[in-house]
Structures are given as C-alpha cells and as structure tokens.
Design an enzyme around this catalytic site. Sequence first.
Site, short mmCIF file in Angstrom:
data_model
loop_
_atom_site.label_atom_id
_atom_site.label_comp_id
_atom_site.label_asym_id
_atom_site.label_seq_id
_atom_site.Cartn_x
_atom_site.Cartn_y
_atom_site.Cartn_z
N ASP A 103 0.01 -3.32 7.64
CA ASP A 103 -0.16 -3.92 6.50
C ASP A 103 0.95 -3.13 5.56
O ASP A 103 2.35 -2.36 6.05
CB ASP A 103 -1.08 -3.35 5.42
CG ASP A 103 -1.51 -1.24 5.11
OD1 ASP A 103 -1.47 -0.65 6.18
OD2 ASP A 103 -1.40 -1.25 3.57
N GLU A 169 -2.95 1.80 5.25
CA GLU A 169 -2.22 2.78 4.90
C GLU A 169 -1.61 2.24 3.15
O GLU A 169 -2.04 3.35 3.01
CB GLU A 169 -1.12 2.87 5.54
CG GLU A 169 -0.74 4.45 5.75
CD GLU A 169 0.56 4.27 4.13
OE1 GLU A 169 0.98 5.72 4.24
OE2 GLU A 169 0.93 3.62 4.39
#
Length: 466
Positions: A103, A169
């Site tokens: 991400d 994250e």
Amino acid sequence: MTSELSRQDSVREAAASGIPSALADLGALVRIPSIAFPGFDGEPVQRSAEAVAELVRDTGLFETVEIRRAVIPGTDEQGKPAVLATRAARNGRPTILLYAHHDVQPVGDESLWQSPPFEPTLRDGRLYGRGAADDKAGIMAHIAALRAMKEAVGEDFELGVALFFEGEEEAGSKSFAQFLSDNADALRADVIVVADSGNWDARTPALTVSLRGNTRFTMRVKTLEHASHSGMFGGAVPDAMLATVKLLATLWDDDGAVAVAGLTERDAATPPYSEETLRDEAGLPEGVSPIGRGTILSRIWNKPSVTVTGIDATSVRDASNTLIPEVSVVISARIAPGQPAREAYAAIEAHLREHAPFGAELTFSDHDFGDAFLVDTSGWAVSAAREALSEGYGVEPVDIGVGGSIPFIADLVREFPGAQILVTGVEDPHAKAHSPNESLHLETFRNAVLSEALLLEKLDRRDAGE
C-alpha cells in the site's frame, strides 16, 4: 572456498541480469493506486495484492502463496489484503521472513508532481512515482533477490523463506497484530528482514538500529456554544482558533524544541551530520533556521518531536467575520527510544489540559500508538547482513537511527521474541517518501538487490543451530 566464491559470483551475475525485469515489474506495481486510507476505493489495494501474489507465484519457489486478511481487533471489520507465502527450510537451515508493504501514501496535491504520481517515470537516474520507493521497491528487492538465488543456486536451495507483504502499513497496520497471531506458524522465522527504512546516502548502505516511537491523536478545542459575529463580540469572547493557537504554542520552546514535561530523551552518540546536509536532504531553504538543540541527528533520532499534521477549521475561501466555536487538530508525536508510547501520550495530554487557555474544553479521540525499537546488534544475523551490505554496495555499512516509526516491529518482537530483526531499505535521503515526487535511486536499488541476494546465499549455507 572455491565453491562458495563460485556461488557468490553466480549470485552477483544473476542479480545484475535481473534488474531490468525487476524495474519493469516495479513500474507495473506503481501504476496501481493502492491507497489503503479510509475514504479511498479499496479495489486498487486488492488488485495490488493480486499482482504481488502473481509475482511471488511466478518465482516457483513457494509451497503456498495466499492473499489473506485479518480482523481489526475490537471491530467486525477486516483489514486490507496481505500476501503470505511460505517455503519450509530443509536440512537444518534457518528460515528468513521478508517483509514489505504494497500500500502507498495518498498523492496529495497532484500539481506539485513533475510527472503523474501513478505513471512510473525515469528521470536523472531515478524512478519517480508514488510507491516507487516506499515500499513497492522493498517488495521488488525481495523478489529480485529470490530470483537471483534461484538462477544462481537452483530452486532446490535449503533456506526456509516466508514472505509477508502487508496492505495497510501506511494506514496504521490496524490488523497487523491479529494477522501475526492468526498466521504465527507460517511466519515464524530465525531472521526477519523489514525492508521499509533507508540508507545513509545513495552510496552508503545502512542498518537501522533505532526507531522513534509515535503517538497520533485528534484534539478538539471548543470555546463557544455557537458561532458569533467577530465584530460584535471579538475582544471579549475567546474563539476556538485563538485558544488553539495559544495552546499549541506551549508545546515548543523558543528554539522549537519540545517543551512537554515527562517526554524523555535517549543519550546516545550520533555521527557527524552538517546543517548543509540537512538543508539539502530536507529542502530547508537558507534563511529558515533548524529547530531544537544538540547535534542535528540527536534531535531526529534520540529526542521527541511534536507536529500538527492536520486541522479542521474554516477554510480561507469560506472565511467570514465569525468567531469559530470549535477547532480540531491532528497531533503526531515521535517518541524517543526507551519511552513507551502510551506513557508519552499521557504526558502530552496532561500538558495540553494543564495549559488550555480561557477554560477551553478539550476532547481527545482517534488515538494511535507505536513503541520505539532498538536492535540488538550482537546477533549473527546482524554480522551476516553487514557483510552482505559491504559486498553488495562496495562500501562499509553504517548503523543509523531513524526519526520515523515502524510501530508494528513491536508486534514482531512480541510474537517472535527469538527472531533477529534486521531493518533495511532501498531509500536514500532524496527519495521523498510520503511527499510529492517520490522516487527510487536506481543504483541504490541495484545494490540493495545484490546485497539481499548475497545475504540469502550466506544463510543458505548456515545451520540454524550455529
């Protein structure tokens, strides 16, 4: 010795020859806008996970490759998709867990980008794009190193390998601890490599041996039951903006150093680092002074910092002659290694309540905590990693602290207390992670891939009990 040199030479050749395909695959990942933040479409994050899983399957090295999610504790909501792959160790070899995340941060103001954020662009020896460095390059460094191992040593090497490529994250790793618990057997390893940090500079590799902790929260400041005319009541009635400005100003002293009682500092030496280098790497123009006291790196690595990262108030466009009844701000604090994040938060909240002006009403919400991390540098894996970095970059590595935080490392330590954790990365100080024009230095990437491939080769020759 001859066979060892032959294997290492083969690894070098395989790592070098695999860089073009690794960069092409990285470019394809960068094109996927995998932003896991609330309010963004979740489909690209799923698509990103599927693309990463396919790259892992294509290596042909893993017994299992799956996309999994975990429930966010305290909710019925599932976290974002992560890629989990496993390959069992054989003949007493150790197991290594390779971590990165797929991400990315939101792009912010696209007008500040010199090229489209999700269109990978080569310019002056760098690959530009959101996630090109943080942290899709970390994923591709792992995959490229494994490809090199397979080509140089053969697919039947005996080292155990697990991959954990997270999908949230940047959004706070809210399901991370639960994911570890749910998949503990698959993730258990002797060595964990977290490829989400940086290097000393574009030529000099680094092992991150300390990280600051963090706490993040929203504070609402309220002084009025409703908005009022600033001409009719201004000068007698405190509006929320006045109270907020005065309150926030108490968090720092005149030097810009944090002035909150109860926040601690770590006493540790730091290497030389000039103000000129700080200006170059941080984009600090002449005429604007650095803040804080002590060596520059001690301010970044070993002392707390407090930053206001967001504010909800009347916009400039909508401004009117009105006393604002309430203002909300997001406060992000970095905590010195050695102090628990919740203890630091308690000190900050106590300070804010004590200094609230005019009897302003304070409300705190949306808390987030992450503890600091200090690496035990005495383990054999640290020695092997330093050796591999030296061979891969041709420059001796340095141990660095990082002012940022990787809160989930505390979860790794708690779940796998016997594992040696190595924090590495492919970023250099000009990568501009989290900022417009994020980029990857290509030569750093090549060296990082080679270093990790050499580390894998070393571990493949090591007995787990050594």
